[in-house]
Enzyme design. Structure first.
Site, PDB file in Angstrom:
ATOM      1  N   SER A  60     -11.253  -0.286   2.910  1.00 25.85           N
ATOM      2  CA  SER A  60     -10.542  -0.436   4.192  1.00 25.85           C
ATOM      3  C   SER A  60     -10.019   0.916   4.644  1.00 25.85           C
ATOM      4  O   SER A  60      -9.293   1.580   3.899  1.00 25.85           O
ATOM      5  CB  SER A  60      -9.347  -1.379   4.025  1.00 25.85           C
ATOM      6  OG  SER A  60      -9.808  -2.631   3.604  1.00 25.85           O
ATOM      7  N   GLU A 103      -5.510   4.141   5.707  1.00 24.60           N
ATOM      8  CA  GLU A 103      -5.087   3.825   4.335  1.00 24.60           C
ATOM      9  C   GLU A 103      -5.418   4.993   3.393  1.00 24.60           C
ATOM     10  O   GLU A 103      -4.588   5.369   2.568  1.00 24.60           O
ATOM     11  CB  GLU A 103      -5.772   2.536   3.875  1.00 24.60           C
ATOM     12  CG  GLU A 103      -5.292   2.075   2.520  1.00 24.60           C
ATOM     13  CD  GLU A 103      -6.056   0.855   2.013  1.00 24.60           C
ATOM     14  OE1 GLU A 103      -6.008  -0.196   2.661  1.00 24.60           O
ATOM     15  OE2 GLU A 103      -6.699   0.986   0.953  1.00 24.60           O
ATOM     16  N   ARG A 147       0.827  -1.216   0.000  1.00 21.81           N
ATOM     17  CA  ARG A 147       0.000   0.000   0.000  1.00 21.81           C
ATOM     18  C   ARG A 147       0.863   1.268   0.000  1.00 21.81           C
ATOM     19  O   ARG A 147       0.530   2.262   0.649  1.00 21.81           O
ATOM     20  CB  ARG A 147      -0.946   0.040   1.201  1.00 21.81           C
ATOM     21  CG  ARG A 147      -1.951  -1.074   1.257  1.00 21.81           C
ATOM     22  CD  ARG A 147      -2.963  -0.982   0.101  1.00 21.81           C
ATOM     23  NE  ARG A 147      -3.968  -2.018   0.272  1.00 21.81           N
ATOM     24  CZ  ARG A 147      -3.828  -3.265  -0.166  1.00 21.81           C
ATOM     25  NH1 ARG A 147      -2.747  -3.621  -0.847  1.00 21.81           N
ATOM     26  NH2 ARG A 147      -4.767  -4.157   0.031  1.00 21.81           N
TER      27      ARG A 147
END
Ligand SMILES: Cc1cc2nc3c(=O)[nH]c(=O)nc-3n(C[C@H](O)[C@H](O)[C@H](O)COP(=O)(O)OP(=O)(O)OC[C@H]3O[C@@H](n4cnc5c(N)ncnc54)[C@H](O)[C@@H]3O)c2cc1C
Length: 351
Positions: A252, A347, A179
């Site tokens: 998320s 995130e 990520r």
């Protein structure tokens, strides 16, 4: 500014449109209200040279926005929001075994995945149904169901605000990680204009992940192919994740935290159910498990909430503001930190 025609609130030039005091509510999947001083939709990346020639683009805070599926606006954006709306998919080269495919940044990611599968290319099947644009895919190195987009990116074309011109970055230049990428670490520097992918015709399928194999069985598929794996992943995702069109969210909200392996082992000794995965020299913990163990799944504070379906997903039940959603996220982080001594990181971009 001689290059464009200007009206009371809207201006346009060759390949771009500018709106003043623009609403961003329809441009983020949390559906929170926020405004930008200037919103520029760029249809032709060649216009970036002209646009970055204007002082206001160099001096005001800049935010590049795709489909707004990985961003939480907690306030108005007092600067310029730039949206790359360029479209186009072109096969540059195909030797029958693998192909080089160039995709403009404004293309929808899922449409491109479907396009590639329909033409017999393999690889992107586990990444189906991830919202957003192709231009945003390298930013956080999107990933799902055991696959990351970095495996298929050959080069990224971008406008480099530091050098003031276009650049082509190789896969290794992009420094992809979980990520993460160069683009996240050097935020504000690059505007991605196109991505070149290298896709094979055949590739071992990844179906030993999060119920894909079971879903294929339920679908009656005995010999899986990339399109049937994509269908299985799409069915699982549709069941597990709230649809942002119906319930505002950004997928998320927290990354799975990376901790020292000694800390993971100490936590496991006390909480044997905690999912832990190896991550190089460190260990990755399940953020969803930590949040659920704190009893926060399904929590609601006004219209801000944690999804009852999935503990990692922050949701807007109606009219929550970005600030209210962020306050709830902070509460989740504080509770998890107090209980487990683990720091959760968001995130999405918090703007
Ligand atoms: C329901 C749901 C499920 C999701 N599932 C997943 C998942 O499984 N895996 C996953 O990895 N992500 C997932 N996400 C997050 C999101 O889909 C991805 O991060 C996606 O790549 C964001 O694309 P976007 O166009 O909406 O980017 P935005 O949200 O508009 O922007 C995200 C970031 O990228 C930057 N950016 C966008 N375009 C450009 C550009 N052209 N040049 C430079 N910077 C740019 C922005 O400045 C910002 O920092 C999910 C989101 C939702 C709502």
């Amino acid at each position: 500014m001689s290059g464009f025609r200007i009206g009371p609130a809207i201006a346009s030039g060759d390949g771009y449109t500018i709106v003043e005091n623009a609403s961003l509510q329809g441009r983020n999947t949390f559906h929170v209200a926020a405004r930008a001083n200037l919103l520029i939709d760029v249809r032709k990346p060649a216009a970036l040279g002209e646009l970055f020639g204007y002082a206001m683009l160099r001096t005001q805070p800049l935010l590049v926005l795709g489909e707004g599926s990985n961003i939480l606006f907690t306030r108005d954006w007092s600067g310029v929001v730039l949206s790359i709306a360029a479209l186009g998919i072109r096969v540059e080269h195909d030797d029958g075994e693998r192909a080089r495919i160039r995709v403009e940044a404004g293309e929808n990611w899922n449409d491109f995945v479907r396009w590639s599968l329909a033409r017999g290319y393999a690889g992107l099947e586990n990444l189906v149904l991830i919202p957003g644009t192709v231009g945003a895919a390298p930013i956080q190195n999107i990933g799902a169901y055991g696959t990351e987009v970095r495996e298929f990116i050959a080069v990224v074309e971008a406008w480099d605000r530091r050098s003031g011109g276009p650049v082509t970055l190789s896969n290794s230049d992009c420094a992809f990680a979980y990520r993460d990428s160069l683009f996240k670490r050097e935020r504000d520097r690059y505007v991605v204009t196109a991505v070149e992918f290298e896709l094979p015709r055949t590739r071992p399928l990844r179906i030993d992940y999060a119920g894909i194999r079971e879903e294929l069985v339920a679908m009656g598929v005995a010999e899986p192919t990339p399109p049937t794996v994509a269908e299985a992943v799409a069915r699982i995702r549709t069941r597990k994740l709230p649809n942002p069109a119906l319930l505002g969210n950004a997928g998320s909200f927290f990354k799975n935290p990376l901790v020292e392996t000694a800390q993971a082992e100490a936590l496991l000794a006390v909480h044997p159910g905690l999912p832990v995965w190896p991550a190089g020299s460190r260990s990755k913990l399940s953020a969803a498990w930590l949040i659920e163990a704190c009893g926060l799944k399904g929590l609601q504070d006004g219209d801000a909430g944690i999804s009852a379906q999935h503990a990692l997903v922050l949701v807007n039940h109606g009219n929550a503001s970005g600030a209210q959603l962020w306050a709830l996220a902070e509460r989740v982080r504080a509770t998890v930190c107090e209980r487990f001594g683990v720091q959760l990181e968001p995130e999405p971009v918090v703007a």
